[in-house]
Motif scaffolding. Structure first.
Motif, short mmCIF file in Angstrom:
data_model
loop_
_atom_site.label_atom_id
_atom_site.label_comp_id
_atom_site.label_asym_id
_atom_site.label_seq_id
_atom_site.Cartn_x
_atom_site.Cartn_y
_atom_site.Cartn_z
N PHE A 31 0.82 -1.21 0.00
CA PHE A 31 0.00 0.00 0.00
C PHE A 31 0.86 1.26 0.00
O PHE A 31 1.95 1.27 0.56
CB PHE A 31 -0.90 0.02 1.25
CG PHE A 31 -1.81 -1.18 1.35
CD1 PHE A 31 -3.02 -1.21 0.68
CD2 PHE A 31 -1.43 -2.29 2.11
CE1 PHE A 31 -3.85 -2.33 0.77
CE2 PHE A 31 -2.25 -3.41 2.20
CZ PHE A 31 -3.47 -3.42 1.53
N HIS A 48 -2.74 5.33 3.13
CA HIS A 48 -3.93 4.53 3.46
C HIS A 48 -4.40 4.82 4.88
O HIS A 48 -3.69 5.43 5.67
CB HIS A 48 -3.63 3.03 3.32
CG HIS A 48 -2.57 2.53 4.25
ND1 HIS A 48 -1.23 2.58 3.93
CD2 HIS A 48 -2.63 1.97 5.48
CE1 HIS A 48 -0.52 2.07 4.93
NE2 HIS A 48 -1.35 1.70 5.89
N PRO A 69 5.37 1.33 -2.72
CA PRO A 69 4.46 0.97 -1.62
C PRO A 69 5.08 -0.09 -0.72
O PRO A 69 6.14 -0.65 -1.05
CB PRO A 69 3.21 0.44 -2.33
CG PRO A 69 3.55 0.27 -3.75
CD PRO A 69 4.81 1.01 -4.04
N PRO A 97 -7.13 2.19 0.92
CA PRO A 97 -6.11 2.97 0.21
C PRO A 97 -6.63 4.37 -0.10
O PRO A 97 -7.83 4.57 -0.32
CB PRO A 97 -5.90 2.17 -1.09
CG PRO A 97 -6.42 0.79 -0.80
CD PRO A 97 -7.56 1.00 0.17
#
Length: 193
Positions: free
Chosen positions: A48, A51, A171, A192
């Motif tokens: 991610f 987020h 990420p 996200p």
């Protein structure tokens, strides 16, 4: 007994459910207890950027342990930036106690519940920004422990001590540290940004 106002919070539309008690398939190294909880020491398969994450955790009761021996774990955003998990009930709320941004900042207040009580983390995380391989903005996070803001839009200038992933533009995974203590987890989801 106090209960976090975000306890049992349902994932909003667009959220990625990492653990709902049914399967550990979204984590590397997942072990599920007989009562349906996830054990510490897992890394999400999905990565991610910025987020929001919701996670529920329970620290063990270790009355003879002191300091970092009391239910030690940690929630790492992107495998880089840790908010500490520890039985810190009744302590000062230092950076290495529950909710602290490890090695970076003490909590504004200690909102840790007693051991064996389910607790919540709700973290709004903004990834560091990079341009041409150079960092132009630090990561930032707002952290709620048991529904109370204990860090408001705090700049995190570096990856925290013992993080499994170096700082960088790509990420990263959700990582829940294994420090040899039986910390249990449930209801983990990521939205996200």
């Amino acid at each position: 007994k106090r209960v976090s106002p975000t306890m049992g919070m349902k994932p909003p539309p667009g959220a990625v459910v990492l653990f709902d008690g049914s399967t550990g398939e979204h984590f590397h190294g997942a072990k599920i207890t007989e009562d349906g909880f996830l054990e510490q020491g897992v890394k999400s398969k999905q990565e991610f950027g910025s987020h929001t994450i919701h996670l529920e955790f329970r620290t063990p009761y270790k009355p003879k342990a002191r300091g970092q021996g009391r239910g030690n774990s940690g929630l790492y955003m992107q495998g880089r930036y840790e908010t500490q998990i520890l039985d810190s009930f009744g302590l000062a709320g230092k950076h290495n106690e529950c909710g602290g941004i490890y090695s970076v900042k003490d909590s504004d207040e200690n909102m840790c519940f007693p051991p064996l009580t389910w607790q919540t983390f709700d973290v709004d995380f903004t990834a560091a920004k990079f341009e041409g391989g150079k960092k132009i903005a630090h990561a930032r996070m707002t952290v709620k422990l048991n529904g109370v803001v204990i860090h408001h839009d705090v700049e995190v200038p570096k990856s925290t001590a013992a993080s499994p992933k170096k700082e960088g533009p790509e990420p990263g995974f959700v990582y829940i540290q294994d420090h040899g203590n039986p910390v249990r987890l449930r209801n983990i989801w990521v939205l996200p940004k």
